[in-house]
Design a protein around this motif. Structure first.
Motif, short mmCIF file in Angstrom:
data_model
loop_
_atom_site.label_atom_id
_atom_site.label_comp_id
_atom_site.label_asym_id
_atom_site.label_seq_id
_atom_site.Cartn_x
_atom_site.Cartn_y
_atom_site.Cartn_z
N VAL A 81 0.83 -1.20 0.00
CA VAL A 81 0.00 0.00 0.00
C VAL A 81 0.87 1.26 0.00
CG1 VAL A 81 -1.65 1.35 1.34
CG2 VAL A 81 -1.97 -1.13 1.10
N GLY A 111 -3.95 1.15 -9.15
CA GLY A 111 -3.57 0.91 -7.77
C GLY A 111 -4.56 0.12 -6.94
N LEU A 112 -5.83 0.04 -7.38
CA LEU A 112 -6.84 -0.65 -6.57
C LEU A 112 -6.53 -2.14 -6.44
CD1 LEU A 112 -9.50 -0.64 -5.03
CD2 LEU A 112 -10.71 -0.92 -7.22
N VAL A 114 2.35 1.72 -3.47
CA VAL A 114 1.37 2.23 -4.43
C VAL A 114 1.10 3.71 -4.20
CG1 VAL A 114 -1.04 2.06 -5.18
CG2 VAL A 114 0.28 -0.02 -4.76
N GLN A 115 1.04 4.11 -2.94
CA GLN A 115 0.80 5.53 -2.62
C GLN A 115 1.93 6.42 -3.12
OE1 GLN A 115 0.25 5.22 1.63
NE2 GLN A 115 -1.98 5.22 1.47
N LYS A 161 -9.08 7.37 -2.43
CA LYS A 161 -9.43 7.59 -1.02
C LYS A 161 -10.56 8.59 -0.89
CE LYS A 161 -7.34 8.70 3.45
NZ LYS A 161 -6.09 9.07 4.15
N ILE A 201 -3.68 -2.63 -4.02
CA ILE A 201 -4.07 -2.43 -2.62
C ILE A 201 -4.95 -3.57 -2.12
CG2 ILE A 201 -5.36 -0.92 -1.05
CD1 ILE A 201 -4.49 1.43 -2.82
N SER A 246 -3.66 9.08 -8.12
CA SER A 246 -4.80 8.17 -8.26
C SER A 246 -5.23 7.60 -6.90
CB SER A 246 -4.46 7.03 -9.21
OG SER A 246 -3.36 6.28 -8.75
N THR A 247 -4.28 7.29 -6.02
CA THR A 247 -4.64 6.75 -4.70
C THR A 247 -5.32 7.82 -3.84
OG1 THR A 247 -2.38 7.21 -3.93
CG2 THR A 247 -2.88 4.96 -4.64
N GLN A 271 1.75 5.96 -7.34
CA GLN A 271 0.54 6.51 -7.94
C GLN A 271 -0.17 7.39 -6.91
OE1 GLN A 271 -1.75 3.93 -10.58
NE2 GLN A 271 -0.41 2.21 -10.05
#
Length: 314
Positions: free
Chosen positions: A9, A47-48, A12-13, A24, A51, A19-20, A16
């Protein structure tokens, strides 16, 4: 695993971030909430999926909410693939880098009863793979790729429950778990002879015997979950009618029955037609008179009392 997911996670944050941050924001909204389809479709490859790496969905749901992106998932696993048509599974196959197809060809196959077909003679010469001959995704996969048979049966303490299928369908290849004790009491399967008559696609005598066996089971094995399976809809209705009639007249059975249907939803008594039977119960009562093709004279039917140890089912 939790530690690895947390690190993923964070990664990814960082990669991206935009997008994250938007993801959120969308998931935290109280008003003007996006439909699930739009949310997943927009953020699946942003990213979904990283995650939330594991998704449980039907092939129809996959086609509905996920973008048609090749290799979107590292692995796509099909369970009960013998019941899945080829065309229903292909969109999910396209979304996976690696595919695992699991199932049993001896089990229920997809029904063609309500399916429409289309054939174009001009396209016949262009077809490279005769997928139309495959009745299921499992059948197609078995024809194209190496297959591995799982030999161990582990779902019950009773050897009797698998012995017939093992020898009739699997050539005795299935191995029974070593913790199984043969000839246990009560036995795993009890056969009950019933003299009944097949009238209007139902057998009332057999339905009465089924309810009698249900009462005896509830008396002798309190606390067990129970289900009744019939082989056509009219016998299902007949059994339900007999249950209500007996409950109205027999106070003891009414008490036992009311206790059974007052349990949590997955522990209540059910009466299901075989085509709609998916539940698991510790005690299963079968009313198989619809299997008989003799409708003119009196004949003998059987009710099968089948016991499963639910604690052994994964």
């Amino acid at each position: 695993m939790v530690h690895a997911l947390k690190n993923e996670v964070k990664s990814v944050q960082q990669v991206q971030a935009k997008s994250t941050k938007e993801l959120k924001h969308q998931t935290g909204k109280k008003r003007m909430i996006w439909p699930l389809r739009k949310l997943v479709n927009d953020f699946a490859d942003k990213g979904l999926v990283d995650i939330l790496p594991v998704w449980l969905a039907s092939p129809e749901m996959v086609s509905s909410i996920f973008p048609l992106t090749e290799g979107l998932f590292d692995i796509v696993i099909f369970d009960e693939a013998s019941q899945l048509t080829v065309e229903s599974g292909m969109p999910s196959v396209y979304r996976g880098k690696q595919i695992i197809v699991a199932g049993d060809e001896k089990q229920l196959q997809p029904s063609n009863l309500f399916r429409a077909g289309y054939a174009d003679e001009e396209d016949e010469e262009e077809v490279k793979f005769d997928t139309d001959e495959s009745i299921s995704l499992l059948n197609l996969a078995k024809r194209r790729f190496p297959a591995k048979i799982l030999h161990w049966h582990y779902r019950s303490n009773y050897e009797e429950l698998i012995n017939f299928s093992n020898h009739a369908f699997y050539n005795g290849y299935v191995q029974i778990a070593p913790n199984v004790t043969p000839f246990r009491e009560p036995p795993g399967i009890v056969w009950k002879r019933v003299e009944g008559r097949w009238l209007n696609q139902s057998n009332e005598v057999e339905a009465l015997e089924i309810v009698t066996q249900l009462k005896r089971t509830l008396q002798q094995q309190p606390g067990k979950t129970a289900g009744i399976i019939t082989f056509n809809a009219k016998q299902q209705s007949k059994v339900q009618d007999v249950i209500e009639a007996v409950a109205a007249e027999d106070e003891e059975f009414r008490t036992l029955y009311n206790e059974l249907i007052a349990r949590d939803l997955d522990e209540r008594l059910f009466v299901k037609n075989i085509e709609n039977y998916k539940e698991t119960s510790e005690i299963s009562l079968f009313s198989p008179s619809a299997m008989q093709k003799m409708k003119k004279a009196k004949f003998t039917t059987v009710s099968v009392h089948l016991t499963k140890e639910a604690e052994k089912i994964d």
